[in-house]
Design a protein around this motif. Structure first.
Motif, PDB file in Angstrom:
ATOM      1  N   ALA A 228       0.843  -1.202   0.000  1.00 42.40           N
ATOM      2  CA  ALA A 228       0.000   0.000   0.000  1.00 42.40           C
ATOM      3  C   ALA A 228       0.875   1.246   0.000  1.00 42.40           C
ATOM      4  O   ALA A 228       0.550   2.250  -0.640  1.00 42.40           O
ATOM      5  N   THR A 229       1.996   1.174   0.716  1.00 44.60           N
ATOM      6  CA  THR A 229       2.872   2.343   0.791  1.00 44.60           C
ATOM      7  C   THR A 229       3.446   2.680  -0.583  1.00 44.60           C
ATOM      8  O   THR A 229       3.481   3.847  -0.982  1.00 44.60           O
TER       9      THR A 229
ATOM     10  N   TYR B 217      -1.885   7.743   8.741  1.00 48.66           N
ATOM     11  CA  TYR B 217      -0.886   6.695   8.955  1.00 48.66           C
ATOM     12  C   TYR B 217       0.524   7.296   8.916  1.00 48.66           C
ATOM     13  O   TYR B 217       0.807   8.199   8.116  1.00 48.66           O
TER      14      TYR B 217
ATOM     15  N   THR C  85      -6.882   8.866   5.770  1.00 54.15           N
ATOM     16  CA  THR C  85      -6.842   7.437   6.062  1.00 54.15           C
ATOM     17  C   THR C  85      -8.274   7.004   6.385  1.00 54.15           C
ATOM     18  O   THR C  85      -8.899   7.549   7.295  1.00 54.15           O
TER      19      THR C  85
ATOM     20  N   PRO D  65      -8.021   3.677  10.286  1.00 54.69           N
ATOM     21  CA  PRO D  65      -6.632   3.735  10.755  1.00 54.69           C
ATOM     22  C   PRO D  65      -6.129   2.388  11.259  1.00 54.69           C
ATOM     23  O   PRO D  65      -6.903   1.452  11.486  1.00 54.69           O
ATOM     24  N   THR D  66      -4.839   2.370  11.435  1.00 56.59           N
ATOM     25  CA  THR D  66      -4.176   1.155  11.901  1.00 56.59           C
ATOM     26  C   THR D  66      -4.519   0.872  13.371  1.00 56.59           C
ATOM     27  O   THR D  66      -4.524  -0.260  13.812  1.00 56.59           O
TER      28      THR D  66
ATOM     29  N   CYS E  93      -5.936   1.124   3.013  1.00 54.71           N
ATOM     30  CA  CYS E  93      -5.146  -0.066   3.345  1.00 54.71           C
ATOM     31  C   CYS E  93      -5.881  -1.009   4.302  1.00 54.71           C
ATOM     32  O   CYS E  93      -5.865  -2.221   4.123  1.00 54.71           O
ATOM     33  N   GLN E  94      -6.537  -0.428   5.314  1.00 55.73           N
ATOM     34  CA  GLN E  94      -7.218  -1.272   6.304  1.00 55.73           C
ATOM     35  C   GLN E  94      -8.689  -1.513   5.942  1.00 55.73           C
ATOM     36  O   GLN E  94      -9.339  -2.347   6.554  1.00 55.73           O
TER      37      GLN E  94
ATOM     38  N   LYS F  16      -3.653  -7.816   4.082  1.00 53.57           N
ATOM     39  CA  LYS F  16      -4.487  -7.585   5.269  1.00 53.57           C
ATOM     40  C   LYS F  16      -5.884  -8.154   5.011  1.00 53.57           C
ATOM     41  O   LYS F  16      -6.040  -9.349   4.848  1.00 53.57           O
TER      42      LYS F  16
HETATM   43  C1  PLP Z   1      -3.746   2.729   7.498  1.00 56.15           C
HETATM   44  C2  PLP Z   1      -2.547   2.106   6.871  1.00 56.15           C
HETATM   45  N1  PLP Z   1      -2.026   2.646   5.776  1.00 56.15           N
HETATM   46  C3  PLP Z   1      -0.943   2.132   5.155  1.00 56.15           C
HETATM   47  C4  PLP Z   1      -0.312   1.024   5.666  1.00 56.15           C
HETATM   48  C5  PLP Z   1       0.913   0.509   4.977  1.00 56.15           C
HETATM   49  O1  PLP Z   1       0.643  -0.674   4.277  1.00 56.15           O
HETATM   50  P1  PLP Z   1       1.838  -1.498   3.618  1.00 56.15           P
HETATM   51  O2  PLP Z   1       2.611  -2.068   4.747  1.00 56.15           O
HETATM   52  O3  PLP Z   1       1.178  -2.517   2.737  1.00 56.15           O
HETATM   53  O4  PLP Z   1       2.653  -0.549   2.838  1.00 56.15           O
HETATM   54  C6  PLP Z   1      -0.798   0.421   6.822  1.00 56.15           C
HETATM   55  C7  PLP Z   1      -0.138  -0.756   7.384  1.00 56.15           C
HETATM   56  O5  PLP Z   1      -0.386  -1.203   8.460  1.00 56.15           O
HETATM   57  C8  PLP Z   1      -1.956   0.975   7.442  1.00 56.15           C
HETATM   58  O6  PLP Z   1      -2.468   0.445   8.548  1.00 56.15           O
END
Ligand code: PLP
Length: 393
Positions: A84-85, A110, A158, A161-162, A189-190, A213
């Motif tokens: 995702a990053t 994030y 986001t 969130p994580t 991502c989440q 995920k």
């Molecule tokens: C909200 C959110 N964005 C981005 C990421 C990054 O994802 P990745 O590790 O696949 O790059 C995470 C990873 O935990 C996340 O929780």
């Protein structure tokens, strides 16, 4: 029709080994995903990497078709990435930035995204503005609207969130971004794989997701959606002979589709695995998945109320399957390690993952249990019981 839990658990061999409540880290994959990867790798082993790619061109292309179907986009608006990053950064750094530009983001942003804002700030005189949360702890659409100026270049949010079960109102924000004609980027991502996403409804320009995920795909996969109407305004930092064509001694031509955000080399077996994961979830239906995830999330939140010393740190009105908790007088990283030894996978995180959120709500670290549709109430009971024993003995 709901989800056949027995069937999905039969397709998930890991459930016989562990209680997996770390789906926000990486879900347990299905047999279908692993078989798709193994089959492709085996062909590479026997026939060669390039030859296997040519032979499987049509199947590899279904990745774009299925992902597009999944989020209501066009296949040519999708790029395959390794995380995702990577997806998020390829989009972010392709925006034509200039001095004076302003970015509006949210408290739940994030860490890696915020770090990219700070990097950009080294190169351009830009302003990072954090919109306020409303009384429910969601990003306030009112605050965003008030912060928009003629210099606003991007709203970046986001979605989930994580840390915490928050679901940010991305569709409402989309309306504002559209009205003010600013770029709008959603970190899904989440949420992807957990929640039914529709880019047309969200009205975003960019959306990034990861494979491992809630999509239940393999590690090392992700994707980027870029709205077709803006692709040609964007100039990704990394360009190769796949994302562009070399025309003559002086010129190259960028691709007109989202492949402009890819590069030639990638792990194609994992692309097949991710396609299998998407196929699997499409068949289950995202509405069914979201319903089951929220049911299990609520079940877990209710159960945790019975445990002394535990405080769930949710914000927002709608809550996802990500349940984070503060635990008095205990090191959550140590608790996570003990849980793993007991065959229960959870995770722990600190202020480094989501600094603005943690600081605003006075948290330093949290234990995270994240459920997916294949989990059961029984698994949650075991986790809560073990946690209670561990922290209140
Ligand atoms: C909200 C959110 N964005 C981005 C990421 C990054 O994802 P990745 O590790 O696949 O790059 C995470 C990873 O935990 C996340 O929780």
């Amino acid at each position: 029709m709901g989800i056949n839990i027995e069937k999905v658990r039969n397709d998930t061999p890991g459930v016989g080994k562990v209680i997996h409540l770390n789906n926000a880290g990486a879900s347990l994959a299905t047999n279908q995903v692993v078989n798709a990867i193994a089959q492709y790798m085996n062909e590479e082993l026997l026939y060669g990497g390039y030859e296997t790619m040519t032979k499987n061109a049509e199947s590899l292309n279904t990745f774009y078709v299925k992902t597009a179907e999944w989020i209501n986009a066009y296949p040519y608006e999708i790029a395959f990435t390794d995380s995702a990053t990577t997806a998020w950064q390829r989009a972010f750094f392709s925006i034509p930035w200039k001095n004076g530009d302003e970015i509006i983001t949210c408290v739940a942003e994030y860490a890696s995204n915020y770090i990219s804002y700070l990097r950009l700030k080294k190169w351009f005189n830009i302003k990072i503005i954090v919109a306020q949360d409303n009384e429910f702890g969601e990003v306030s659409t009112l605050s965003i609207e008030k912060l928009i100026t003629s210099k606003t270049k991007l709203i970046a949010i986001t979605h989930m969130p994580t840390l915490s079960g928050l679901v940010n109102p991305v569709e409402e924000i989309g309306k504002i971004a559209k009205l003010h004609e600013v770029f709008y980027m959603v970190d899904a991502c989440q949420s992807v794989g957990q929640y039914p996403l529709d880019v047309e409804k969200i009205q975003c320009d960019f959306l990034s997701g990861t494979g491992r995920k809630f999509m239940r795909g393999p590690r090392g996969t992700g994707f980027l959606y870029v709205n077709k109407d803006i692709i040609q305004q964007l100039d990704p930092l990394s360009v190769d002979l796949f994302s562009a064509h070399w025309m003559d001694n002086e010129t190259y031509k960028m691709r007109k589709d989202a492949i402009r955000f890819e590069q030639f080399e990638s792990n194609l077996s994992l692309k097949m695995g991710l396609t299998a994961a998407i196929d699997y979830q499409l068949e289950l239906g995202m509405e069914n998945i979201w319903k089951r995830v929220t049911t299990l999330g609520d079940y877990l939140r209710n159960k945790l109320k019975e445990v002394d010393q535990v405080k769930v740190i949710d914000t927002g009105r709608v809550k996802s399957g990500i349940v984070c908790m503060e635990i008095n007088n205990h090191d959550v990283f140590r608790l996570m390690d003990i849980m793993v030894v007991k065959g229960i996978n959870v995770s722990a995180a600190s202020v480094y993952n989501s600094r603005l959120f943690m600081e605003k709500y006075n948290h330093t670290e949290a234990l995270r249990a994240s459920v997916h549709y294949y989990n059961t109430e029984k698994e949650i009971d075991v986790f809560v019981e073990e946690l209670g024993k561990l922290i209140n003995r």
